[in-house]
Enzyme design. Structure first.
Site, PDB file in Angstrom:
ATOM      1  N   ASP A  15       4.605   6.073  -7.458  1.00  0.00           N
ATOM      2  CA  ASP A  15       4.745   7.330  -7.904  1.00  0.00           C
ATOM      3  C   ASP A  15       5.127   7.258  -9.595  1.00  0.00           C
ATOM      4  O   ASP A  15       4.425   7.807 -10.226  1.00  0.00           O
ATOM      5  CB  ASP A  15       5.881   8.356  -7.315  1.00  0.00           C
ATOM      6  CG  ASP A  15       5.311   8.540  -6.100  1.00  0.00           C
ATOM      7  OD1 ASP A  15       4.983   7.724  -5.239  1.00  0.00           O
ATOM      8  OD2 ASP A  15       5.293   9.833  -5.611  1.00  0.00           O
ATOM      9  N   ARG A  94      21.656  11.424  -7.315  1.00  0.00           N
ATOM     10  CA  ARG A  94      20.829  12.115  -8.138  1.00  0.00           C
ATOM     11  C   ARG A  94      21.749  13.017  -9.387  1.00  0.00           C
ATOM     12  O   ARG A  94      21.206  12.623 -10.443  1.00  0.00           O
ATOM     13  CB  ARG A  94      20.129  13.191  -7.418  1.00  0.00           C
ATOM     14  CG  ARG A  94      19.025  12.991  -6.531  1.00  0.00           C
ATOM     15  CD  ARG A  94      18.364  11.445  -6.916  1.00  0.00           C
ATOM     16  NE  ARG A  94      17.291  11.112  -6.179  1.00  0.00           N
ATOM     17  CZ  ARG A  94      17.085   9.880  -6.055  1.00  0.00           C
ATOM     18  NH1 ARG A  94      17.585   8.836  -6.459  1.00  0.00           N
ATOM     19  NH2 ARG A  94      16.105   9.620  -5.080  1.00  0.00           N
ATOM     20  N   ASP A 123      14.812  16.217  -4.028  1.00  0.00           N
ATOM     21  CA  ASP A 123      15.161  15.388  -5.366  1.00  0.00           C
ATOM     22  C   ASP A 123      14.725  16.387  -6.473  1.00  0.00           C
ATOM     23  O   ASP A 123      15.497  16.342  -7.499  1.00  0.00           O
ATOM     24  CB  ASP A 123      14.709  14.021  -5.383  1.00  0.00           C
ATOM     25  CG  ASP A 123      15.493  13.057  -4.578  1.00  0.00           C
ATOM     26  OD1 ASP A 123      16.546  13.377  -4.089  1.00  0.00           O
ATOM     27  OD2 ASP A 123      14.867  11.885  -4.332  1.00  0.00           O
TER      28      ASP A 123
END
Length: 424
Positions: A15, A94, A123
């Site tokens: 990605d 995160r 996310d």
């Protein structure tokens, strides 16, 4: 006119490699940011790959100690677990990565940050809420929510084709296209064949743990010492080897737990955005710490304090999962939970054996456990006939319910009929 700078949260995977190329096509200057939170990663190769694609620079920041001491250890101390099963390995990483992102974005004069999180996932929320809380003026480019990107790419198969055309090497293949996210606390797997909850995850997917069926026939035994709810020392009882640094403790427990298949879960969970998703997780070390800490809490805490603390921990787990680590409500609840941990000090002995963690003993000078009072061998200061009044008072409402409504018959509500069985 100089190009606007974008700091891309880069992993080197499918990605973000494709997003890097796409951002360059949109005429941004892109700096890649990689946070080392303990994932198995060839950072030099990822850096070279990003530069070859066209990044103007790649910043790799070692955040392992920061992650464990400021996020993982507090999560163990607070007893955080989402929906009674997920120990929040990705969720905790995160806000840690976001802190690194914002620091570097400010240092490098970046107007934007960007990430590869999908528009259906958690996310995107965690990254962006954390970044906005840390720097309200930052702007975000989220390609998976942008029309121009989504019209071009429907999913991973389109990205694989784009990567092939753009000469971008990727590890994902059409045969095994599941997504993986790793750090020193855990590895998570999703997407691809895992999107069908009725299909079992293949054994080859697991990297931190081996199958309990192949685990050693002899248990591993360790003593874990806690101070105010935080793990401060672990000793392997067979060898006597002792670890005191957080990273060393976690590395040892990951290895010991992984050898015995500890910490595997396969769940369907509730995402904050409203979707259900299937995820497979491996969290060996923190599973051991969570079990030991929970046992010591029950040993040390007053019953009602424990129940209030459990309620607050559930709320805090929701905040972390949903991306509110830096929110005021999370700060408030964190402080409340920490008050409950001041007496959670002592040591716990655990056995890891074929997928299980078993607490075999615990000690603490702060425990409210009274052996003489609890003993079945002596009365001690407990007056047995006082229980008669206790039972009588608690039976009042049951007797009154029976007087008005008759005998409760719970079994009739749970009988299974032939029509019920047709569902299966």
């Amino acid at each position: 006119m100089s190009k606007e700078k974008v700091l891309l949260a880069y992993s080197g995977g499918l990605d973000t490699s494709c997003i890097l190329k796409w951002l360059l096509e949109q005429e941004y200057e892109v700096i890649c940011f990689m946070a080392d939170v303990g994932q198995t990663e060839d950072f030099a190769a990822a850096r070279e790959k990003a530069l070859r694609i066209g990044a103007s620079d790649v910043v790799v920041k070692d955040m392992k100690d920061f992650f464990v001491e400021k996020f993982v250890w507090p999560a163990v101390q607070m007893g955080l677990i989402y929906e009674d099963r997920y120990l929040l390995g990705t969720s905790l990483a995160r806000p840690c990565i976001s802190k690194g992102l914002i620091d570097v974005a400010v240092q490098r004069g970046c107007s934007f940050i960007s990430h590869g999180a999908t528009g259906k996932g958690n996310d995107q929320i965690r990254f962006e809420l954390s970044c906005y809380a840390l720097n309200p003026s930052i702007r975000v480019l989220a390609p998976w929510r942008m029309d121009t990107f989504c019209q071009r790419f429907q999913g991973r198969s389109d990205l694989l084709e784009y990567a092939k055309r753009s000469n971008i090497p990727v590890s994902a293949t059409p045969k095994a296209p599941w997504s993986m996210d790793a750090n020193i606390m855990h590895i998570s797997y999703e997407s691809g064949i895992l999107e069908d909850p009725s299909v079992a995850a293949p054994e080859e997917i697991y990297q931190l743990t081996q199958s309990p069926t192949r685990a050693p026939d002899t248990p591993s035994v360790a003593e874990i010492v806690f101070k105010a709810g935080l793990p401060v020392r672990v000793t392997e009882l067979v060898s006597g080897r002792t670890m005191e640094k957080p990273l060393d403790i976690l590395a040892f427990l990951n290895k010991a737990g992984g050898e015995h298949g500890v910490g595997r879960i396969d769940i369907v969970e509730n995402r904050y955005i409203g979707l259900k998703s299937r995820g497979v997780y491996e969290t060996p070390g923190v599973t051991i710490l969570h079990c030991a800490h929970r046992d010591l809490e029950i040993y040390c805490l007053d019953r009602e304090v424990l129940r209030v603390k459990k309620y607050l921990a559930d709320r805090m787990a929701d905040y972390v999962y949903n991306g509110y680590w830096y929110a005021p409500e999370a700060e408030y609840v964190r402080k409340c939970i920490l008050e409950s941990q001041k007496n959670v000090s002592g040591k716990v002995v655990v056995e890891m054996y074929k997928g299980n963690v078993m607490v075999t003993s615990r000690e603490s000078i702060n425990s409210v456990y009274n052996q003489e009072l609890a003993s079945m061998e002596v009365h001690g200061n407990f007056t047995p006939y006082s229980a008669t009044g206790f039972i009588e008072i608690n039976a009042v409402r049951l007797r009154e319910h029976h007087r008005v409504f008759g005998t409760a018959n719970m079994t009739k509500h749970f009988s299974r009929t032939d029509s019920d069985m047709k569902m299966f």
